[in-house]
Design a protein around this motif. Sequence first.
Motif, PDB file in Angstrom:
ATOM      1  N   ARG A 276      44.750  31.274  29.686  1.00 24.80           N
ATOM      2  CA  ARG A 276      45.958  31.967  29.269  1.00 24.80           C
ATOM      3  C   ARG A 276      46.673  32.627  30.420  1.00 24.80           C
ATOM      4  O   ARG A 276      46.044  33.139  31.325  1.00 24.80           O
ATOM      5  CB  ARG A 276      45.551  33.101  28.335  1.00 24.80           C
ATOM      6  CG  ARG A 276      45.633  32.701  26.919  1.00 24.80           C
ATOM      7  CD  ARG A 276      45.768  33.939  26.130  1.00 24.80           C
ATOM      8  NE  ARG A 276      45.264  33.682  24.806  1.00 24.80           N
ATOM      9  CZ  ARG A 276      44.899  34.637  23.990  1.00 24.80           C
ATOM     10  NH1 ARG A 276      44.934  35.891  24.409  1.00 24.80           N
ATOM     11  NH2 ARG A 276      44.502  34.362  22.816  1.00 24.80           N
TER      12      ARG A 276
ATOM     13  N   GLU B 286      34.240  35.840  28.885  1.00 26.89           N
ATOM     14  CA  GLU B 286      35.581  36.176  29.339  1.00 26.89           C
ATOM     15  C   GLU B 286      35.615  36.241  30.861  1.00 26.89           C
ATOM     16  O   GLU B 286      34.814  36.953  31.461  1.00 26.89           O
ATOM     17  CB  GLU B 286      35.956  37.533  28.751  1.00 26.89           C
ATOM     18  CG  GLU B 286      37.377  37.908  28.906  1.00 26.89           C
ATOM     19  CD  GLU B 286      37.628  39.345  28.507  1.00 26.89           C
ATOM     20  OE1 GLU B 286      38.650  39.609  27.892  1.00 26.89           O
ATOM     21  OE2 GLU B 286      36.795  40.211  28.820  1.00 26.89           O
TER      22      GLU B 286
ATOM     23  N   VAL C 292      38.354  37.206  33.697  1.00 27.68           N
ATOM     24  CA  VAL C 292      39.699  37.749  33.869  1.00 27.68           C
ATOM     25  C   VAL C 292      39.977  37.925  35.350  1.00 27.68           C
ATOM     26  O   VAL C 292      39.141  38.432  36.085  1.00 27.68           O
ATOM     27  CB  VAL C 292      39.824  39.119  33.166  1.00 27.68           C
ATOM     28  CG1 VAL C 292      41.235  39.639  33.268  1.00 27.68           C
ATOM     29  CG2 VAL C 292      39.410  39.017  31.722  1.00 27.68           C
ATOM     30  N   THR C 293      41.152  37.501  35.790  1.00 22.74           N
ATOM     31  CA  THR C 293      41.521  37.721  37.189  1.00 22.74           C
ATOM     32  C   THR C 293      42.891  38.363  37.274  1.00 22.74           C
ATOM     33  O   THR C 293      43.763  38.077  36.462  1.00 22.74           O
ATOM     34  CB  THR C 293      41.582  36.391  37.967  1.00 22.74           C
ATOM     35  OG1 THR C 293      42.390  35.483  37.216  1.00 22.74           O
ATOM     36  CG2 THR C 293      40.215  35.796  38.171  1.00 22.74           C
ATOM     37  N   GLY C 294      43.068  39.217  38.252  1.00 22.54           N
ATOM     38  CA  GLY C 294      44.371  39.821  38.512  1.00 22.54           C
ATOM     39  C   GLY C 294      45.130  38.980  39.510  1.00 22.54           C
ATOM     40  O   GLY C 294      44.609  37.988  40.014  1.00 22.54           O
TER      41      GLY C 294
ATOM     42  N   GLU D 262      35.591  40.831  35.213  1.00 20.90           N
ATOM     43  CA  GLU D 262      36.986  41.143  35.521  1.00 20.90           C
ATOM     44  C   GLU D 262      37.136  41.316  37.016  1.00 20.90           C
ATOM     45  O   GLU D 262      36.526  42.202  37.607  1.00 20.90           O
ATOM     46  CB  GLU D 262      37.423  42.419  34.799  1.00 20.90           C
ATOM     47  CG  GLU D 262      37.754  42.174  33.353  1.00 20.90           C
ATOM     48  CD  GLU D 262      38.347  43.398  32.690  1.00 20.90           C
ATOM     49  OE1 GLU D 262      39.313  43.959  33.222  1.00 20.90           O
ATOM     50  OE2 GLU D 262      37.815  43.790  31.642  1.00 20.90           O
TER      51      GLU D 262
ATOM     52  N   LEU E   9      39.918  42.053  39.865  1.00 26.71           N
ATOM     53  CA  LEU E   9      41.292  42.346  40.276  1.00 26.71           C
ATOM     54  C   LEU E   9      41.466  42.076  41.761  1.00 26.71           C
ATOM     55  O   LEU E   9      42.572  42.004  42.261  1.00 26.71           O
ATOM     56  CB  LEU E   9      41.670  43.786  39.943  1.00 26.71           C
ATOM     57  CG  LEU E   9      41.772  44.119  38.462  1.00 26.71           C
ATOM     58  CD1 LEU E   9      42.600  45.362  38.246  1.00 26.71           C
ATOM     59  CD2 LEU E   9      42.349  42.989  37.659  1.00 26.71           C
TER      60      LEU E   9
ATOM     61  N   ASP F  92      38.016  50.209  38.396  1.00 28.39           N
ATOM     62  CA  ASP F  92      37.762  51.119  37.277  1.00 28.39           C
ATOM     63  C   ASP F  92      38.853  51.038  36.214  1.00 28.39           C
ATOM     64  O   ASP F  92      38.664  51.477  35.090  1.00 28.39           O
ATOM     65  CB  ASP F  92      37.683  52.569  37.776  1.00 28.39           C
ATOM     66  CG  ASP F  92      36.333  52.841  38.413  1.00 28.39           C
ATOM     67  OD1 ASP F  92      35.384  52.134  38.061  1.00 28.39           O
ATOM     68  OD2 ASP F  92      36.250  53.751  39.244  1.00 28.39           O
TER      69      ASP F  92
ATOM     70  N   GLY G  74      48.812  52.625  35.786  1.00 29.89           N
ATOM     71  CA  GLY G  74      48.311  51.657  36.750  1.00 29.89           C
ATOM     72  C   GLY G  74      46.832  51.816  37.012  1.00 29.89           C
ATOM     73  O   GLY G  74      46.146  52.574  36.355  1.00 29.89           O
TER      74      GLY G  74
ATOM     75  N   HIS H  36      37.262  47.577  44.501  1.00 32.58           N
ATOM     76  CA  HIS H  36      36.165  47.462  45.462  1.00 32.58           C
ATOM     77  C   HIS H  36      35.416  46.174  45.127  1.00 32.58           C
ATOM     78  O   HIS H  36      34.846  46.078  44.052  1.00 32.58           O
ATOM     79  CB  HIS H  36      35.221  48.655  45.352  1.00 32.58           C
ATOM     80  CG  HIS H  36      35.899  49.965  45.620  1.00 32.58           C
ATOM     81  ND1 HIS H  36      36.025  50.471  46.880  1.00 32.58           N
ATOM     82  CD2 HIS H  36      36.499  50.842  44.797  1.00 32.58           C
ATOM     83  CE1 HIS H  36      36.675  51.629  46.824  1.00 32.58           C
ATOM     84  NE2 HIS H  36      36.980  51.876  45.556  1.00 32.58           N
TER      85      HIS H  36
END
Lengths: 190, 203
Positions: B39, B84, B86-88, B108, B110, B131, B143, B148
């Motif tokens: 997605r 799941e 998830v990547t930023g 996750e 980021l 975090d 935001g 890290h």
Amino acid sequence: MIGTTGAEWMPLRVLRTVMRLPGFVRASLLFAGAKTGWSVHSAGPLLVQGAAGIRIGDEVFFLDGPLRTELVCRPGAELDVGARTGFNYGVSLQASRSIRIGVECAFGAMVRIRDDDGQRVAPVVIGEHVWIAHGAIIEPGVTIGDDAVVSAGSVVMSDVPARMMAIGNPARLMPLGLRRSTKAPGAAEV
Amino acid sequence: MARILNLWQRALLQLRVAGQGACVEVGPGVSLLGQVRVRGIRRRDVLRRAARAVSLLGQVRVRGPGLVRIGPGVRLDGRRSAIELVTGPGAELTLGEGVVIDEGVSIEALRSVRIGARCRLGAFCKILDNDLHFVEGEGIREGAPGSHPVTLEEEVTLGPRVIILPGAHLGRGTRVKPGAVFSHRTRAGAEVMGHPARVISPA
């Protein structure tokens, strides 16, 4: 929860709102019979039981994910969620008497809160601007003060005063900001 | 019947991935079974080779604009509860060779999460490199703080419901007991337990 920052092109913002419409419709259908504020949004499926006792504030949102969030309110109980509170996926709220959540709280994924553990029933009260991180469990009878933080995976069995952080299983208290000021995470071996 | 269904879903998956120009890079020897949702992926390319030996079972959700690298022989088993990833923006999530991931795991990234070769992640583990909220003040929805990177070296084993927090670096062969919450650095062969976590061996 990856937020966008900075100004956005106006048509894009309008488009974004339109894209969010199904979420508003879904929330209004799911919370049929409950007292809900305006602009409640649900990005994915929810399990709602006992809508008569549920009150949801303005602009509350539920994120989508691998597990669905459940809100269970037994007959005669009350489940009160304050305005602008956000829920990640898989959160479980089970009220047998009373669970009250303040405004602008943030709930991580798979947080569990219940006010009945099979032996005693005691109301749970959560203050304003509280952040409860991934996988934390709140036991019956716990009161969490304003601006407090419950760290990931904690099991909270006693009250948390305002502006404190609860950490561990069982949860112990430490003042906010201590962890960040000592060292960057991962800096040293333990 | 199940096989036909799997083949159909596999075709569907490839269509979806191809259609969105997804940035999922899959190693050689990959088979995609079950439902994989990709997605919100905008970046061009890369489904390099639709190969054979990675197995994606059940539901695996891949979200976000970052790069997901799945090494050869990886097994993602989301049959009982979805996995799941998830990547930023600009983030990189790497699963090394032969990683085994059980149901309900959520990773996750980021910025960067690297899972070394032959790691095993138990059910409902969570790995985060950010975090996502500030601890202080009313910054709950303003935001995210800095990321890290998280690294798991080779042959790390996480028990079920382990939470790995930003900045963690687990040395080769570290074993993390179930339910532990950890954010520090361990030497090779360490054993970690509890919340807050402590290293129980080598003493």
